[in-house]
Design an enzyme around this catalytic site. Structure first.
Site, short mmCIF file in Angstrom:
data_model
loop_
_atom_site.label_atom_id
_atom_site.label_comp_id
_atom_site.label_asym_id
_atom_site.label_seq_id
_atom_site.Cartn_x
_atom_site.Cartn_y
_atom_site.Cartn_z
N GLU A 298 23.18 -20.92 -25.80
CA GLU A 298 23.92 -19.71 -26.15
C GLU A 298 24.88 -19.95 -27.31
O GLU A 298 25.07 -19.07 -28.15
CB GLU A 298 24.64 -19.15 -24.93
N GLN B 290 24.45 -15.81 -33.91
CA GLN B 290 24.09 -15.49 -35.29
C GLN B 290 22.93 -16.33 -35.82
O GLN B 290 22.81 -16.56 -37.02
CB GLN B 290 25.30 -15.62 -36.22
N TYR C 80 30.03 -11.75 -25.62
CA TYR C 80 28.57 -11.87 -25.52
C TYR C 80 28.17 -13.21 -24.92
O TYR C 80 27.39 -13.28 -23.98
CB TYR C 80 27.90 -11.70 -26.88
N ASP D 71 24.07 -8.44 -27.24
CA ASP D 71 23.89 -9.10 -28.52
C ASP D 71 23.33 -8.09 -29.52
O ASP D 71 23.17 -6.90 -29.21
CB ASP D 71 22.98 -10.32 -28.38
#
Length: 375
Positions: free
Chosen positions: A55, A60, A138, A156
């Protein structure tokens, strides 16, 4: 004109969803996921440490890129304690090439806090997870849901895009009020007993079918309910703010030789590309020649004076938020004891030892191009 009309006709989503709609959306999504989900290594485990690592890596960053680094990273640091006690430079080296290096520093800092505060046990509470470095809403929700099956929504970019299209949300989801409404809707969709699979399925739908461009609406398991599809304009959602111009910097860099060794410096830990090593250099000032820039930057960073020789190459590279053109010069060492004036550390190294150090992507391109020319 048609696109503007589609946005004007878009509706604000209901805050409370009908039970029969929720049941059908859950069922069709989970059935689709069971048939088509990708076989990813972190989906073969519920080990919280492995979920924590992936994670942080996924922030990004697309799955294909994470796949190239994940296995190697967890082999090198097989558990939370191994990661916590490793040297920061070793962690950055394992992360080298994936970008967003602050994530690597945050991940190790989180590991050290987990060992110190929680005796090595990763917490399952999103609120506790959010107290860790680099662990925002997130990431905390994803770890709690996927590692511990907690029924919390995971918002996300893929999920936000799916939900904005499902209900044709006409406001920018970066606005906090819109994000809160999406979270309220997602909370109603997540089942209490199978949150792990549902959240992964929803992210998978956005990654594979409900893509930013050219969504595959004809095969989407939710096309029966999608308001954006009914408006014939799924690609118009989510609403986006105008794109900012990407800065472009002209950089001069020196390859400084002395007695068969090269001069490199380590960037300050807390800054951009923090903790990575690089060849000395920096941004050109207005009206300054690249040769003058190269000599000035080397002296300001390291205290070393050089004579700038021929230009050996030009490298163009795009980072996430800016682009650079790097002008690379051979430099003859004149005098000065290397000191970390504009960097954290400075040292002379043999060309053969460069592979031991983590470098930014543009510097690694330089190393590859120079490899055949080194004595």
């Amino acid at each position: 004109m048609g696109n503007d009309r589609a946005l004007n006709d878009a509706i604000s989503p209901p805050i409370h969803l009908k039970r029969e709609s929720v049941i059908r959306l859950r069922r069709t999504l989970l059935q689709w996921y069971a048939r088509t989900k990708r076989d990813l290594p972190w989906r073969r485990t519920s080990d919280p440490y492995h979920i924590l690592v992936v994670e942080y890596m996924s922030q990004q960053t697309q799955v294909d890129r994470v796949l190239r680094y994940y296995d190697r990273f967890v082999r090198r640091f097989p558990d939370i304690r191994a990661l916590a006690r490793a040297s920061p430079e070793r962690v950055l080296k394992a992360w080298e090439g994936m970008g967003y290096y602050a994530r690597a520093r945050h991940l190790q800092a989180a590991a050290r806090q987990i060992v110190r505060r929680f005796d090595g046990c990763i917490p399952d509470d999103p609120d506790l997870l959010m107290t860790l470095p680099g662990c925002g809403p997130y990431t905390a929700a994803a770890i709690a849901s996927i590692a511990f099956n907690k029924p919390v929504p995971v918002l996300d970019g893929n999920v936000i895009r799916v939900l904005c299209r499902l209900w044709a949300v006409r406001e920018n989801p970066r606005q906090q009020s819109v994000r809160r409404r999406l979270r309220t809707l997602a909370e109603q969709l997540v089942p209490r007993q199978n949150a792990r699979q549902f959240n992964q399925a929803l992210m998978e739908l956005g990654a594979l079918i409900c893509t930013p461009r050219s969504p595959q609406c004809e095969v989407c398991c939710w096309n029966f309910a999608c308001q954006a599809r009914k408006l014939s304009s799924p690609a118009q959602f989510p609403v986006r703010a105008p794109r900012r111009t990407t800065p472009h910097y002209q950089i001069a860099v020196g390859i400084v030789w002395k007695d068969g060794r090269l001069l490199i410096g380590r960037r300050p830990t807390g800054g951009l590309l923090g903790g990575l090593w690089e060849f000395p250099g920096g941004k050109r000032r207005p009206g300054e020649s690249f040769r003058r820039c190269c000599a000035r930057e080397i002296e300001e960073e390291t205290g070393v004076r050089v004579r700038v020789g021929r230009q050996v190459m030009t490298i163009r590279h795009a980072y996430s938020h800016f682009r650079i053109t790097m002008h690379v010069f051979e430099c003859q060492y004149l005098d000065g004891e290397p000191r970390p004036l504009g960097c954290e550390r400075v040292k002379w190294v043999s060309p053969r030892a460069l592979h031991r150090y983590p470098f930014p992507a543009a510097n690694r391109k330089l190393i590859e191009k120079l490899r055949q020319q080194w004595p």
